[in-house]
Design a protein around this motif. Structure first.
Motif, PDB file in Angstrom:
ATOM      1  N   SER A 117     -19.601 -10.595  55.491  1.00 26.70           N
ATOM      2  CA  SER A 117     -20.833  -9.889  55.395  1.00 26.70           C
ATOM      3  C   SER A 117     -20.149  -9.127  53.947  1.00 26.70           C
ATOM      4  N   SER A 176     -22.534 -17.894  61.346  1.00 29.82           N
ATOM      5  CA  SER A 176     -22.346 -18.173  60.272  1.00 29.82           C
ATOM      6  C   SER A 176     -23.594 -16.613  59.061  1.00 29.82           C
ATOM      7  N   GLU A 177     -23.333 -16.694  58.330  1.00 30.99           N
ATOM      8  CA  GLU A 177     -23.718 -15.034  57.322  1.00 30.99           C
ATOM      9  C   GLU A 177     -25.342 -15.836  57.381  1.00 30.99           C
ATOM     10  N   LYS A 236     -16.439 -13.426  50.533  1.00 32.71           N
ATOM     11  CA  LYS A 236     -16.028 -14.498  50.702  1.00 32.71           C
ATOM     12  C   LYS A 236     -14.912 -15.263  51.490  1.00 32.71           C
ATOM     13  N   ARG A 247     -23.575  -8.172  63.432  1.00 32.06           N
ATOM     14  CA  ARG A 247     -23.384  -8.354  62.299  1.00 32.06           C
ATOM     15  C   ARG A 247     -21.458  -8.818  62.494  1.00 32.06           C
ATOM     16  N   LYS A 294     -26.702 -14.741  60.658  1.00 29.06           N
ATOM     17  CA  LYS A 294     -26.607 -13.599  61.516  1.00 29.06           C
ATOM     18  C   LYS A 294     -27.428 -12.536  61.040  1.00 29.06           C
ATOM     19  N   GLN A 295     -27.807 -12.972  59.289  1.00 27.69           N
ATOM     20  CA  GLN A 295     -29.638 -12.295  58.723  1.00 27.69           C
ATOM     21  C   GLN A 295     -30.671 -13.002  59.601  1.00 27.69           C
TER      22      GLN A 295
END
Length: 141
Positions: A75, A105-106, A70, A99, A109-110
């Protein structure tokens, strides 16, 4: 000489992982142009502890890795893979590109990775079904 060969046992592998994750964190911190002190504040980890992690003296827990990720704005999954907590993610160059996309943002991406993997699974299942039906239609003599 035999003693040197034994140095690559399970405990040495754990030590190697500790060094590897520390080097990776240091490299990511350097790439982000963040000082050790800045990262320790961003991650909520003490300066000496972070220094020990980077030098491979300490192996951080998954929770600490998440805090460091963070702080580095990378990631947590990337750190988990480096630390040997997670297997290398699938998806090849497409997954790597997602990635690496700094503008996402994370969570974004996910979501993209999940969709991509679902398409890959669907296509693999479809291919398996197609291959099986061809084998059934043309039995070998």
């Amino acid at each position: 000489m035999a003693e040197q060969n034994e140095a690559h046992g399970p405990m040495e592998k754990v030590a190697d992982i500790g060094r590897d994750i520390g080097e990776y964190i240091k490299q990511q911190r350097s790439n982000a142009k963040i000082s050790l002190r800045q990262l320790s504040k961003l991650a909520g980890v003490s300066n000496p502890y972070l220094s020990q992690i980077e030098r491979g003296v300490r192996k951080p827990s998954a929770e600490i890795l998440q805090q460091i990720a963070k702080g580095l704005r990378i990631s947590a999954e990337a750190l988990y893979v480096q630390a040997g907590i997670l297997d290398l993610p699938t998806g090849g160059p497409v997954g790597d590109a997602i990635r690496a996309a700094e503008e996402l943002s994370e969570r974004q991406k996910q979501v993209l990775l999940d969709i991509y993997e679902s398409f890959r699974r669907e296509n693999a299942a479809s291919k398996d079904t197609h291959t099986r039906s061809e084998q059934h239609d043309h039995p070998q003599d």
